[in-house]
Design a protein around this motif. Structure first.
Motif, PDB file in Angstrom:
ATOM      1  N   VAL B 277      10.190 -42.305  -4.139  1.00  0.00           N
ATOM      2  CA  VAL B 277       9.310 -41.264  -3.781  1.00  0.00           C
ATOM      3  C   VAL B 277       9.787 -40.468  -2.705  1.00  0.00           C
ATOM      4  N   ARG B 278      10.613 -40.857  -1.600  1.00  0.00           N
ATOM      5  CA  ARG B 278      10.783 -40.336  -0.347  1.00  0.00           C
ATOM      6  C   ARG B 278      11.746 -39.105  -0.914  1.00  0.00           C
ATOM      7  N   GLN B 279      12.805 -39.524  -2.014  1.00  0.00           N
ATOM      8  CA  GLN B 279      13.783 -38.277  -2.153  1.00  0.00           C
ATOM      9  C   GLN B 279      12.833 -37.234  -2.821  1.00  0.00           C
ATOM     10  N   LYS B 280      11.829 -37.651  -3.867  1.00  0.00           N
ATOM     11  CA  LYS B 280      11.146 -36.284  -4.449  1.00  0.00           C
ATOM     12  C   LYS B 280      10.173 -35.553  -3.250  1.00  0.00           C
ATOM     13  N   ALA B 281       9.674 -36.429  -2.369  1.00  0.00           N
ATOM     14  CA  ALA B 281       8.891 -35.884  -1.083  1.00  0.00           C
ATOM     15  C   ALA B 281       9.871 -34.849  -0.457  1.00  0.00           C
ATOM     16  N   THR B 282      11.076 -35.202  -0.116  1.00  0.00           N
ATOM     17  CA  THR B 282      11.870 -34.387   0.361  1.00  0.00           C
ATOM     18  C   THR B 282      12.315 -33.030  -0.217  1.00  0.00           C
ATOM     19  N   VAL B 283      12.647 -33.460  -1.478  1.00  0.00           N
ATOM     20  CA  VAL B 283      12.943 -32.366  -2.438  1.00  0.00           C
ATOM     21  C   VAL B 283      11.556 -31.226  -2.489  1.00  0.00           C
ATOM     22  N   TYR B 284      10.427 -31.724  -2.556  1.00  0.00           N
ATOM     23  CA  TYR B 284       9.416 -31.135  -2.802  1.00  0.00           C
ATOM     24  C   TYR B 284       8.484 -30.581  -1.532  1.00  0.00           C
ATOM     25  N   SER B 308       9.461 -49.777 -15.714  1.00  0.00           N
ATOM     26  CA  SER B 308       9.838 -48.821 -14.486  1.00  0.00           C
ATOM     27  C   SER B 308       9.941 -47.440 -15.038  1.00  0.00           C
ATOM     28  N   GLU B 309      10.128 -47.235 -16.258  1.00  0.00           N
ATOM     29  CA  GLU B 309      10.319 -45.891 -16.673  1.00  0.00           C
ATOM     30  C   GLU B 309       8.840 -45.231 -16.435  1.00  0.00           C
ATOM     31  N   PRO B 310       7.829 -45.646 -17.077  1.00  0.00           N
ATOM     32  CA  PRO B 310       6.682 -44.970 -16.831  1.00  0.00           C
ATOM     33  C   PRO B 310       5.975 -44.890 -15.214  1.00  0.00           C
ATOM     34  N   ILE B 311       6.386 -45.637 -14.567  1.00  0.00           N
ATOM     35  CA  ILE B 311       5.930 -45.652 -13.084  1.00  0.00           C
ATOM     36  C   ILE B 311       6.633 -44.616 -12.426  1.00  0.00           C
ATOM     37  N   ILE B 312       7.977 -44.513 -12.704  1.00  0.00           N
ATOM     38  CA  ILE B 312       8.659 -43.625 -12.004  1.00  0.00           C
ATOM     39  C   ILE B 312       8.329 -41.997 -12.385  1.00  0.00           C
ATOM     40  N   HIS B 313       7.808 -41.938 -13.695  1.00  0.00           N
ATOM     41  CA  HIS B 313       7.637 -40.888 -14.218  1.00  0.00           C
ATOM     42  C   HIS B 313       6.205 -40.509 -13.738  1.00  0.00           C
ATOM     43  N   LEU B 314       5.424 -41.262 -13.397  1.00  0.00           N
ATOM     44  CA  LEU B 314       4.100 -40.845 -12.956  1.00  0.00           C
ATOM     45  C   LEU B 314       4.033 -40.640 -11.623  1.00  0.00           C
ATOM     46  N   LEU B 315       5.007 -41.318 -10.940  1.00  0.00           N
ATOM     47  CA  LEU B 315       5.265 -40.893  -9.577  1.00  0.00           C
ATOM     48  C   LEU B 315       5.623 -39.708  -9.414  1.00  0.00           C
ATOM     49  N   VAL B 320       4.729 -34.057  -7.681  1.00  0.00           N
ATOM     50  CA  VAL B 320       5.116 -32.726  -8.105  1.00  0.00           C
ATOM     51  C   VAL B 320       3.700 -31.982  -8.332  1.00  0.00           C
ATOM     52  N   TYR B 321       2.833 -32.334  -9.181  1.00  0.00           N
ATOM     53  CA  TYR B 321       1.749 -31.790  -9.452  1.00  0.00           C
ATOM     54  C   TYR B 321       0.649 -31.776  -8.823  1.00  0.00           C
ATOM     55  N   SER B 322       0.036 -33.026  -8.326  1.00  0.00           N
ATOM     56  CA  SER B 322      -1.164 -33.573  -7.771  1.00  0.00           C
ATOM     57  C   SER B 322      -0.928 -33.204  -5.993  1.00  0.00           C
ATOM     58  N   LEU B 323       0.049 -33.845  -5.500  1.00  0.00           N
ATOM     59  CA  LEU B 323      -0.198 -33.605  -4.072  1.00  0.00           C
ATOM     60  C   LEU B 323       0.156 -32.371  -3.482  1.00  0.00           C
ATOM     61  N   GLU B 324      -0.341 -32.003  -2.470  1.00  0.00           N
ATOM     62  CA  GLU B 324       0.056 -30.621  -1.747  1.00  0.00           C
ATOM     63  C   GLU B 324       0.922 -30.816  -0.633  1.00  0.00           C
ATOM     64  N   THR B 325       1.365 -29.578  -0.128  1.00  0.00           N
ATOM     65  CA  THR B 325       2.335 -29.626   1.305  1.00  0.00           C
ATOM     66  C   THR B 325       1.327 -29.822   2.181  1.00  0.00           C
ATOM     67  N   ASP B 358      -4.187 -39.121  -3.547  1.00  0.00           N
ATOM     68  CA  ASP B 358      -5.397 -38.245  -3.165  1.00  0.00           C
ATOM     69  C   ASP B 358      -4.991 -36.849  -3.089  1.00  0.00           C
ATOM     70  N   GLY B 359      -4.222 -36.121  -3.982  1.00  0.00           N
ATOM     71  CA  GLY B 359      -3.706 -34.945  -4.227  1.00  0.00           C
ATOM     72  C   GLY B 359      -5.026 -34.022  -4.687  1.00  0.00           C
ATOM     73  N   ARG B 360      -4.325 -33.041  -5.166  1.00  0.00           N
ATOM     74  CA  ARG B 360      -5.689 -31.775  -5.780  1.00  0.00           C
ATOM     75  C   ARG B 360      -6.084 -32.231  -6.941  1.00  0.00           C
ATOM     76  N   GLY B 361      -5.567 -33.234  -7.571  1.00  0.00           N
ATOM     77  CA  GLY B 361      -5.813 -33.423  -9.029  1.00  0.00           C
ATOM     78  C   GLY B 361      -5.051 -32.528  -9.908  1.00  0.00           C
ATOM     79  N   ILE B 362      -4.881 -33.387 -11.297  1.00  0.00           N
ATOM     80  CA  ILE B 362      -4.289 -32.845 -12.161  1.00  0.00           C
ATOM     81  C   ILE B 362      -4.856 -32.219 -13.344  1.00  0.00           C
ATOM     82  N   ASP B 363      -4.672 -31.193 -14.093  1.00  0.00           N
ATOM     83  CA  ASP B 363      -5.063 -30.871 -15.251  1.00  0.00           C
ATOM     84  C   ASP B 363      -4.434 -31.590 -16.466  1.00  0.00           C
TER      85      ASP B 363
END
Lengths: 141, 549
Positions: B277-284, B308-315, B320-325, B358-363
């Motif tokens: 998560v930290r890596q993705k958080a940094t990248v995005y 672990s595969e679905p968990i990582i994908h959903l994280l 990427v899609y739900s959380l905001e900056t 607790d992001g903006r939600g995903i379609d």
């Protein structure tokens, strides 16, 4: 407890290994097992467990690490002096051991401080390093 | 003679791996609650872990990583003495050190270490290293975010990171196992001991002689011999059935025990997620805090990869899609740091994972969960998405607690695909018509001096197949069962595949030669054949030689 009574039937000395690292305990065990005068009677991964094992096994020699969770080596020394007359030899990374800590340890009755046998797991120095550790232990006896 | 190095290498790898994982979790946690007052325990613990890490690396003489671990240990020693909490720069440098050491260890073999040095990292650590001096409080130049990587390549990397090849086993379970094995050995002695005691052989001999001796006048004598024989036999039977019962009890216990040895807590996966998560958080560029619940739920070791595969994908999706900056969140009156909460619960044979942010939600359309859905479908799981615009997204994943995986060979017969368990396949070969012979009305193949009967899969399964053309080479799969081999004639071979066994209805289970069913990646159902059943079918089925000649 006198020394003769605490020795095992084969007239070897009973050793307790105290170190929080499983690898370290295995290394020490492998080396000490080669010594016909020493018999390993137990292992402990921190000072608390070590105190229990001391009561249970009455070892003649305790090989003690300093940095451990729950109860560290210095605290173990402080408490164990009341319950055992075993020779306590500290095996620790000397570089880390501040001179004040070393002084404390010796003042609390540690027989000696031996450096951890760095590089003992190598293709070339295994025997030499093992020998050095055993020699250092023997010097304390 | 194997050296101590080789002997203890797995122990080294396991312990160092454990320390590195623990350090990663601790540093990440320390980063999250940096402003809280009491950090002295955390610093103590960090110091000890680095200390053990360093001394383990020094035992095997792995110099460069040892130097780095030593530098980290020094820094923490300084913090411990001055009772200071580590600042962000220090934590980042520590985390980078952990990552680097991890990489070096992954590339190492006993006594053979990569000769990489990392001057940049040494330089980064150096300023924090002075002992007994307060560590500079003001942050230096902020670290440049890592260059954005393709998400796919990251997922691949993490899959690797989640593999587990050493298990920590509760010593009590191991002791139980040893006790049970000891009981088995005792039973072996019991079996040994009944034979000579009861003197079965001599009783039979005596009876035999009595019956043979021509003067049958002494019928009493014969009668008593037979009676003795019967008694001996029934005693035998009694002892054997007692032994049988004990063996069954013990083997049941052993089996249960073995399964529990393979059970590992979900926390094994959870501790590795913060870094992803930290890596993705940094990248995005999105500040994220990850919370996990239910790490104590035990799952079978084989499920680690599967789960672990679905968990990582959903994280990935959540970040990427739900959380905001941070800016977007501020503008919407939300705390700057986004939250992802994973909680696991167990219901009977199912695990439910709730992954909530607790992001903006995903379609649903942007959610990109097709891969996960397909994956879950294949193992008999499901996924649901609940999303509220502006409030957040919740993925609800349900999957079975264990999944049996079968390595299979996919073959075709009569335009239909079938899977054959790979462990029963000896080899695959092609045979021209002239290589075949007919023995006792059955087609046979000569293979390295052995004569194997040939059976056609579509005929065995009674699929209505057109007769095979005689002038074509035959594609043959050699199967082995119980030291017997047959050549199975198939139309086509589509390759190897690992299939997840699915539960099948009781009625289907009784169809001979059907072992189970599974779903292919495209959602089609495939039947997994059972070799034992196929062999049994061949017994009833003498293939007429003229069918394909």
């Amino acid at each position: 407890m006198n020394d003769a009574a605490s020795q095992t039937a084969a007239n070897t000395m009973k050793v307790l290994i105290v170190d929080d690292s499983f690898l370290m305990r295995r290394i020490i065990r492998n080396i000490v097992e080669n010594d016909p005068l020493l018999t390993i009677v137990g292992e402990a991964e921190d000072g608390v467990i070590a105190l229990e094992k001391v009561a249970e096994l009455s070892p003649d020699i305790i090989l003690l690490d300093i940095e451990m969770p729950n109860m560290d080596g210095i605290e173990f020394l402080r408490r164990s002096r009341l319950v055992t007359s075993a020779k306590i030899i500290i095996i620790s990374s000397v570089a880390r051991l501040d001179s004040s800590e070393a002084r404390d340890a010796l003042a609390l009755g540690a027989a000696d401080i031996i450096p951890k046998p760095s590089g003992v797991l190598s293709l070339d120095f295994e025997e030499k390093k093992s020998r050095e550790l055993l020699d250092a232990i023997h010097k304390c006896l | 003679m194997s050296s101590m190095l080789e002997q203890l290498w797995p122990v080294f790898i396991a312990e160092v791996g454990e320390k590195l994982d623990a350090l990663e979790t601790m540093v990440t946690k320390a980063t999250a609650r940096q402003h809280s007052a009491d950090n002295s325990h955390a610093v103590d613990a960090l110091f000890r872990e680095f200390h053990t890490l360093k001394s383990n690396l020094s035992m095997v003489d792995f110099k460069e990583p040892m130097e780095i671990a030593n530098a980290c240990e020094d820094i923490l020693h300084g913090l411990r003495k001055s009772k200071t909490a580590p600042n962000n720069d220090i934590l980042n440098a520590l985390l980078e050190s952990v990552d680097w050491i991890k990489k070096q260890v992954a590339e190492a073999a006993p006594g053979q270490y990569p000769r990489t040095t990392n001057e940049a990292l040494h330089k980064k650590l150096a300023p924090f290293r002075q002992q007994d001096e307060p560590v500079p409080a003001e942050p230096s130049i902020p670290e440049q975010p890592e260059p954005a990587l393709k998400p796919e390549s990251q997922v691949a990397e993490h899959k690797e990171a989640l593999e587990i090849d050493t298990l920590r086993i509760n010593s009590n379970s191991l002791d139980d196992l040893v006790t049970q094995i000891t009981q088995l050995i005792l039973i072996e002695h019991r079996i040994d001991s009944i034979a000579p005691q009861k003197n079965l052989a001599s009783t039979i001999n005596a009876t035999h002689q009595a019956l043979q001796s021509e003067n049958t006048s002494n019928s009493d004598n014969i009668f008593s011999h037979v009676e003795h024989l019967i008694n001996t036999f029934s005693e035998y039977q009694k002892s054997l059935s007692q032994i049988d019962a004990s063996i069954r009890t013990i083997s049941d216990n052993i089996q249960e025990n073995m399964l529990s040895l393979r059970a590992i807590p979900l926390s094994t996966i959870f501790t590795r997620l913060p870094r992803i998560v930290r890596q993705k958080a940094t990248v995005y560029n999105k500040p994220v805090q990850l919370l996990t619940d239910g790490g104590d739920i035990a799952i079978d070791k084989s499920m680690i990869d599967v789960i672990s595969e679905p968990i990582i994908h959903l994280l990935h999706n959540a970040v990427v899609y739900s959380l905001e900056t941070a800016e977007e969140r501020k503008a919407n009156n939300k705390p700057e740091t986004g939250k992802i909460h994973i909680s696991a619960t167990r219901e009977g044979d199912l695990i439910q994972l709730d992954i909530q942010d607790d992001g903006r939600g995903i379609d649903y359309r942007t959610a990109d969960i097709d891969v996960v859905r397909d994956h879950l479908l294949r193992i008999g799981g499901s996924i649901r998405l609940q999303s509220t615009v502006g409030v957040g997204t919740q993925f609800i994943v349900r999957m079975p607690i264990t999944v049996a995986i079968q390595n299979t060979l996919i073959v075709q017969a009569n335009q239909q695909s079938f899977a054959i368990p790979l462990r029963q396949v000896v080899e695959i070969t092609e045979a021209a018509p002239e290589q075949l012979a007919i023995e006792n009305g059955v087609k046979t193949l000569q293979l390295r001096g052995n004569t194997l009967p040939i059976y056609t899969l579509s005929t065995l399964l009674q699929l209505n197949s057109a007769p095979t053309l005689s002038n074509k080479k035959m594609l043959l799969v050699i199967l082995q069962h119980d030291k017997q081999c047959i050549a199975l004639h198939v139309d086509n071979i589509q390759g190897k595949q690992d299939l997840f066994l699915r539960n099948i209805h009781q009625d289907l289970r009784n169809i001979p030669s059907v072992n189970g069913v599974s779903l292919l990646g495209n959602g089609n159902v495939i039947i997994i054949l059972d070799c034992e059943g196929l062999f049994r079918l061949t017994g009833r089925h003498v293939e007429p030689a003229h069918a394909s000649f």
